[in-house]
Design a protein around this motif. Structure first.
Motif, PDB file in Angstrom:
ATOM      1  N   HIS A 147       0.881  -1.171   0.000  1.00 49.41           N
ATOM      2  CA  HIS A 147       0.000   0.000   0.000  1.00 49.41           C
ATOM      3  C   HIS A 147       0.920   1.224   0.000  1.00 49.41           C
ATOM      4  N   PRO A 148       0.801   2.116  -0.990  1.00 46.82           N
ATOM      5  CA  PRO A 148       1.729   3.248  -1.074  1.00 46.82           C
ATOM      6  C   PRO A 148       1.820   4.061   0.222  1.00 46.82           C
ATOM      7  N   TYR A 174      -6.558   8.475  -8.920  1.00 45.49           N
ATOM      8  CA  TYR A 174      -5.945   9.662  -8.284  1.00 45.49           C
ATOM      9  C   TYR A 174      -6.941  10.790  -8.013  1.00 45.49           C
ATOM     10  N   ASP A 175      -8.157  10.668  -8.544  1.00 46.54           N
ATOM     11  CA  ASP A 175      -9.089  11.789  -8.438  1.00 46.54           C
ATOM     12  C   ASP A 175      -9.582  11.966  -6.993  1.00 46.54           C
ATOM     13  N   SER A 187      -1.798  10.403  -2.297  1.00 43.20           N
ATOM     14  CA  SER A 187      -1.370  11.394  -3.276  1.00 43.20           C
ATOM     15  C   SER A 187      -0.439  10.787  -4.325  1.00 43.20           C
ATOM     16  N   PHE A 188      -0.359  11.487  -5.441  1.00 43.04           N
ATOM     17  CA  PHE A 188       0.578  11.075  -6.492  1.00 43.04           C
ATOM     18  C   PHE A 188       2.002  11.097  -5.936  1.00 43.04           C
ATOM     19  N   ASP A 224      -6.681  11.606 -16.450  1.00 44.15           N
ATOM     20  CA  ASP A 224      -5.690  12.186 -15.538  1.00 44.15           C
ATOM     21  C   ASP A 224      -4.988  11.082 -14.735  1.00 44.15           C
ATOM     22  N   THR A 225      -5.764  10.113 -14.242  1.00 44.48           N
ATOM     23  CA  THR A 225      -5.163   9.005 -13.477  1.00 44.48           C
ATOM     24  C   THR A 225      -4.148   8.259 -14.351  1.00 44.48           C
ATOM     25  N   ILE A 226      -4.524   8.016 -15.607  1.00 48.27           N
ATOM     26  CA  ILE A 226      -3.616   7.241 -16.472  1.00 48.27           C
ATOM     27  C   ILE A 226      -2.395   8.080 -16.858  1.00 48.27           C
ATOM     28  N   LYS A 227      -2.615   9.380 -17.040  1.00 49.97           N
ATOM     29  CA  LYS A 227      -1.478  10.258 -17.369  1.00 49.97           C
ATOM     30  C   LYS A 227      -0.437  10.199 -16.243  1.00 49.97           C
TER      31      LYS A 227
END
Ligand SMILES: C[S@@+](CC[C@H](N)C(=O)[O-])C[C@H]1O[C@@H](n2cnc3c(N)ncnc32)[C@H](O)[C@@H]1O
Ligand code: SF4
Length: 453
Positions: A147-148, A174-175, A187-188, A224-227
């Motif tokens: 888990h990040p 990520y949204d 978070s990213f 956005d998530t995939i980017k």
């Protein structure tokens, strides 16, 4: 794609990590003596040639993600770690006592729950304990789920030093709106940190898990998530279809309801969109749900038709025997399946009594074994051949069930070959259902599977 087709094929169906699928296992279960016999037989047939796989279930998580369909136990009390590891090692001893030589381990996967809930010391105890009774096979893969938010640099390093060469991180989305609804805020920057640390340490393959079909997802949020995902260039990406199974997992603490989920056509679009964006960024689709860079072993396994699928998902290293340790784990001896007790209390009690903690299982019939091979071929290679022996009557019935999908251009039957067409890729579960004799013979009266799309 025609929305009528999507509606037509979006039905409840298995994900085929096994055949027969769990709801169709023998109601009588399996006698422990029979289970042990198949383990010994499979071990003798395969240990020297290909080694065995170990799946170890580490069920704890600090916080509940409300979309999650996994077997987990939510707690912040880390004193649960040590007794759990001790029980898992006792279970491993019970298996090793059955076998007449030291197992050669081809693959270890730590799944969850959250394996990185456990401290570095306890993870070390676990892996060192396993290797007290076993050796590594000449090719060896060791992967785990992290888990990040709960993976430290020290854990990454310690697991690497213990032999781990692959890891996967749960990202999901990520949204912020989606994250709030599924109660999973990350978070990213946090993901980037653990990803880059893994790279620096030298992990050979890093995977990110994403899910499409989650509440409040839109075209824009998925883009956005995939980017963000491809910016980090993970070697593998799992792009799972959200399995909405409230009748199994309940609706407690959920920040969304059915109306917030993307509907059939929108969900399908999110899959198509993701797929295109992965292709644009150099990824190749592997079986169902997975994408990989051409440098990754999963891609190479697919190219050489060596891809395999089991309860761990897709894997490049096929073994005939997979032992699952820990609460709720499923073991696979190829000839039979067995699942461990699903609560920690029952699991611990059985192991402490000196018994394998199996609570249900299934001994495969000859027909099961043949169908299992077809379904594996379809799920891994998107094709199968009638040469995998079935009588002509059963074949004719399967073709009958495939007829509509043939007419809809999803699958073709040419001579001995049955091939999933590009348009049929997302319907591969539906195609397998035509082969699933147990499902055909015993249609369930209640919902047991998630939707196929
Ligand atoms: C055991 S969990 C992941 C490991 C770790 N606990 C984490 O959350 O980062 C494995 C993966 O299963 C997927 N998953 C869980 N529930 C799901 C569901 N209902 N539908 C689709 N995928 C799901 C998620 O992508 C998750 O990352
Ligand atoms: S997604 Fe991972 S962290 Fe969240 S509840 Fe499921 S297993 Fe635990």
């Amino acid at each position: 794609m025609d929305s009528k087709l999507i509606q037509k094929y979006n039905i409840p169906g298995p994900r085929y990590t096994s055949y027969p699928t769990v709801p169709f296992w023998d109601k009588e279960g399996i006698a422990l003596a029979d289970w042990k016999k198949t383990v010994v037989k499979s071990f003798q047939e395969s240990n020297t040639q290909e080694g065995i796989s170990l799946y170890i279930h580490l069920p704890f998580c600090e916080s509940l993600c409300t979309f999650c369909a996994c077997h987990k136990k939510i707690t912040k009390r880390h004193e649960v770690e040590q007794p759990y590891i001790e029980t898992v090692l006792k279970e491993w001893d019970l298996y090793c006592d059955l076998l007449n030589e030291r197992p050669k381990i081809r693959e270890i996967h730590l799944g969850g729950g959250t394996p990185t809930f456990f401290s570095s010391e306890n993870l070390t105890k676990l892996i060192e304990g396993i290797f007290k009774r076993a050796d590594k096979f000449k090719e060896f893969d060791f992967s785990y789920e992290g888990h990040p938010n709960h993976t430290s640099k020290e854990q990454l390093q310690v697991l690497f030093d213990l032999g781990a060469n692959r890891n996967s991180f749960g990202i999901q989305d990520y949204d912020p709106v989606v994250q709030k609804a599924i109660h999973r805020i990350q978070s990213f920057e946090q993901v980037q940190k653990v990803h880059n640390q893994s790279k620096e340490i030298g992990y050979q393959s890093i995977s990110h898990d994403l899910i499409f079909g989650l509440p409040f997802q839109t075209e824009e949020s998925i883009r956005d998530t995939i980017k963000k995902t491809v910016a980090l260039k993970p070697d593998r990406i799992a792009y799972y279809s959200y399995a909405h199974v409230p009748w199994i997992k309940g609706v407690g603490q959920r920040g969304f309801d059915e109306n917030d989920l993307p509907k059939d056509k929108e969900k399908r679009y999110l899959y198509e969109l993701g797929k295109q964006l992965f292709f644009d960024n150099g990824y190749v689709e592997i079986g169902m749900d997975h994408f990989a860079l051409p440098t990754d072993t999963l891609y190479k396994a697919m190219e050489s038709k060596k891809l395999h699928r089991n309860f761990m998902g897709y894997t490049a290293g096929k073994t005939q025997l997979m032992i699952g340790l820990g609460m709720s784990s499923i073991s696979d001896s190829w000839y039979a399946f067995a699942q461990n007790e699903k609560t920690i209390e029952a699991y611990t009690e059985r192991v402490n009594q000196g018994n394998l903690p199996v609570f249900r299982g299934h001994l495969l019939t000859n027909t099961d074994l043949i169908i299992r091979k077809h379904i594996l071929n379809l799920m891994c290679n998107l094709e199968t051949s009638w040469e995998v022996g079935l009588d002509t009557h059963t074949r004719a019935e399967i073709i009958n069930r495939l007829d509509e999908m043939i007419a809809d251009n999803l699958v073709e039957v040419v001579g001995n070959q049955i091939k999933v067409k590009e348009e049929g890729r997302m319907f591969v579960r539906n195609i397998c259902m035509a082969f699933d004799l147990r499902l055909v013979e015993n249609k369930p009266d209640t919902r047991v599977f998630s939707m196929t799309i």
